[in-house]
Motif scaffolding. Sequence first.
Motif, PDB file in Angstrom:
ATOM      1  N   THR A   1     -11.868  83.208 -59.555  1.00  0.00           N
ATOM      2  CA  THR A   1     -12.333  84.526 -59.994  1.00  0.00           C
ATOM      3  C   THR A   1     -13.718  84.425 -60.621  1.00  0.00           C
ATOM      4  O   THR A   1     -14.616  85.234 -60.334  1.00  0.00           O
ATOM      5  CB  THR A   1     -11.335  85.126 -61.006  1.00  0.00           C
ATOM      6  OG1 THR A   1     -10.086  85.343 -60.344  1.00  0.00           O
ATOM      7  CG2 THR A   1     -11.841  86.447 -61.568  1.00  0.00           C
TER       8      THR A   1
ATOM      9  N   GLN B   1      -8.989  91.218 -58.667  1.00  0.00           N
ATOM     10  CA  GLN B   1      -7.619  90.698 -58.668  1.00  0.00           C
ATOM     11  C   GLN B   1      -6.676  91.740 -59.280  1.00  0.00           C
ATOM     12  O   GLN B   1      -5.579  91.962 -58.789  1.00  0.00           O
ATOM     13  CB  GLN B   1      -7.591  89.402 -59.485  1.00  0.00           C
ATOM     14  CG  GLN B   1      -6.323  88.593 -59.344  1.00  0.00           C
ATOM     15  CD  GLN B   1      -6.492  87.173 -59.890  1.00  0.00           C
ATOM     16  OE1 GLN B   1      -7.553  86.792 -60.404  1.00  0.00           O
ATOM     17  NE2 GLN B   1      -5.453  86.377 -59.789  1.00  0.00           N
TER      18      GLN B   1
ATOM     19  N   ASP C   1     -10.705  89.304 -54.332  1.00  0.00           N
ATOM     20  CA  ASP C   1     -10.027  88.352 -55.217  1.00  0.00           C
ATOM     21  C   ASP C   1      -8.517  88.506 -55.075  1.00  0.00           C
ATOM     22  O   ASP C   1      -7.922  89.416 -55.637  1.00  0.00           O
ATOM     23  CB  ASP C   1     -10.456  88.602 -56.673  1.00  0.00           C
ATOM     24  CG  ASP C   1     -10.130  87.416 -57.568  1.00  0.00           C
ATOM     25  OD1 ASP C   1      -9.459  86.475 -57.093  1.00  0.00           O
ATOM     26  OD2 ASP C   1     -10.553  87.431 -58.741  1.00  0.00           O
ATOM     27  N   GLU C   2      -7.941  87.648 -54.286  1.00  0.00           N
ATOM     28  CA  GLU C   2      -6.491  87.684 -54.008  1.00  0.00           C
ATOM     29  C   GLU C   2      -6.014  89.093 -53.686  1.00  0.00           C
ATOM     30  O   GLU C   2      -5.114  89.630 -54.328  1.00  0.00           O
ATOM     31  CB  GLU C   2      -5.716  87.094 -55.203  1.00  0.00           C
ATOM     32  CG  GLU C   2      -6.176  85.681 -55.489  1.00  0.00           C
ATOM     33  CD  GLU C   2      -5.306  84.969 -56.519  1.00  0.00           C
ATOM     34  OE1 GLU C   2      -4.146  85.375 -56.669  1.00  0.00           O
ATOM     35  OE2 GLU C   2      -5.800  84.024 -57.137  1.00  0.00           O
TER      36      GLU C   2
HETATM   37 MG    MG Z   1      -8.312  84.641 -60.308  1.00  0.00          MG
END
Ligand code: MG
Lengths: 229, 243
Positions: B54, B89, B162-163
């Motif tokens: 991140t 995220q 992010d994910e």
């Molecule tokens: Mg992360």
Amino acid sequence: MDGVGAFSLLLSGDPALFAIVRLSLFVTLSAVMLAAAFGLPFGAFVALTQFRGRGGVIVALNALMGLPPVVVGLLVFLALSRSGPLGFLGLLFTPGAMIIAQAILIAPIIAALTRQVIEDLWVEYCDEFTAMDVSPLGRVAALLWDGRFSLVTIFLAGFGRAAAEVGAVMIVGGNIDGFTRVMTTTIALETSKGNLPLAIGLGLVLIAIVVAVNTLAWSVRQWSERHAG
Amino acid sequence: MLDGGAIGRTAQPVMRLHGVGYRSGNTDILSDVELTIAAGVPTLLLGPNGSGKTTLLRLLMGLIGPSEGRVDVSAVDGVNTARRAFVFQKPVMLKRSTAANVSFALSAAGFPVDPLVVASLLQRVGLAALADRPARMLSGGEQQRLALARALARQPGILFLDEPTASLDPAQTKAVEDVVAAIAATGVIIVMATHDLGQARRLAGDVVFLVGGRVLEQTPATQFFDQPKTQAARRFLAGDLVI
Ligand SMILES: [Mg+2]
Ligand SMILES: Nc1ncnc2c1ncn2[C@@H]1O[C@H](COP(=O)(O)OP(=O)(O)OP(=O)(O)O)[C@@H](O)[C@H]1O
């Protein structure tokens, strides 16, 4: 018996009583608008900018939320009295003076709570806004818009405090019959004179207004939770 | 030690990191990062929790600046590298409707707010039916897809994710991977953090393997999965904790 008298006063639509209620609402609504005109931008400014002494300003705002109304009344009295710095305005013992006193009383509440609401939202939105390239003006507009329901409840809280306050308006308004006499000052005076029906009648109206304002605040919160998330 | 991944293939470098470090207080979160983001293939940041994925994405996006080292951006034909978008995220929804969230992103990016464009973006991430729902009432997976729609609204040259599929079910994961693959095919540069190994295999880009804030490998995905060079990567792929 006094209670019965109070109801009959209310139901008969006593013009003196309604004039008092009308003046109270006029003074307090004006004070909320004046306080919001200052407190909203100031609170938003403190929330969104970094400057030296910011922590002190926040502490001061929070402390000023608990300003004793009589002290505010005294200070406004001193400022507006004939020999005071603002004496030339000739506002002492007019509704204008009462509006100023109530506005001073609640401006810190509106500013401090606005600061809190806007800053909390800003902490949440900061990264997204930066990533989305939102312009500074766009940020302020979006924060105010997304905080609108909280802001409305803040105004209502300010309204409630100003409407129920007696010390400041008593001092700067002078409780002049038919001119600066509002609900709270009338209740204080009439109770001391022993005219309980009028005092109780106005007390009931005042309670009804405060309950209505709180119900409104609650509904706004409920509605916003359901519709804006 | 690093073979530079996409470098040496046809891909054009877009962003290069030279000796980049990022420190917060006394903690080194990223150290000595040498990295190349190339056009043409998605870059996949892999690594265990807390490895710095991140932080690295935020740095590439420009949300934070490096404590040391340099980030160079080169011009690439047909790619507006200045227009970047980020799917966080934990995306934050504006307190407005789903559609209004997309409209907001459109207007922030300087595009006119065209209801047809909003509708087609929502369609693309499978949220058309929820357009009028308050965005904060969407489920976690729906919010992540709305965040993707907001990012796409910007028509980014570089898209950081992010994910983005962390809270999606398999069907939605597949749907989002398809969207990502489709926009990658239009020339948008994709940089995506994930710890879903299957996903990294499917998107088959350039893998950047991070552990403890250091880049241990940057290599094409096939090579990373078939012949990981470092012990840490072998253990990571085997499912052992690497810290
Ligand atoms: Mg992360
Ligand atoms: N602002 C900060 N201050 C201090 N430490 C931080 C800060 N941001 C991140 N960290 C630390 O840096 C490390 C890397 O964090 P980062 O969020 O980049 O990891 P990640 O690879 O994205 O992890 P995850 O897979 O759990 O999302 C973590 O140990 C985290 O606690």
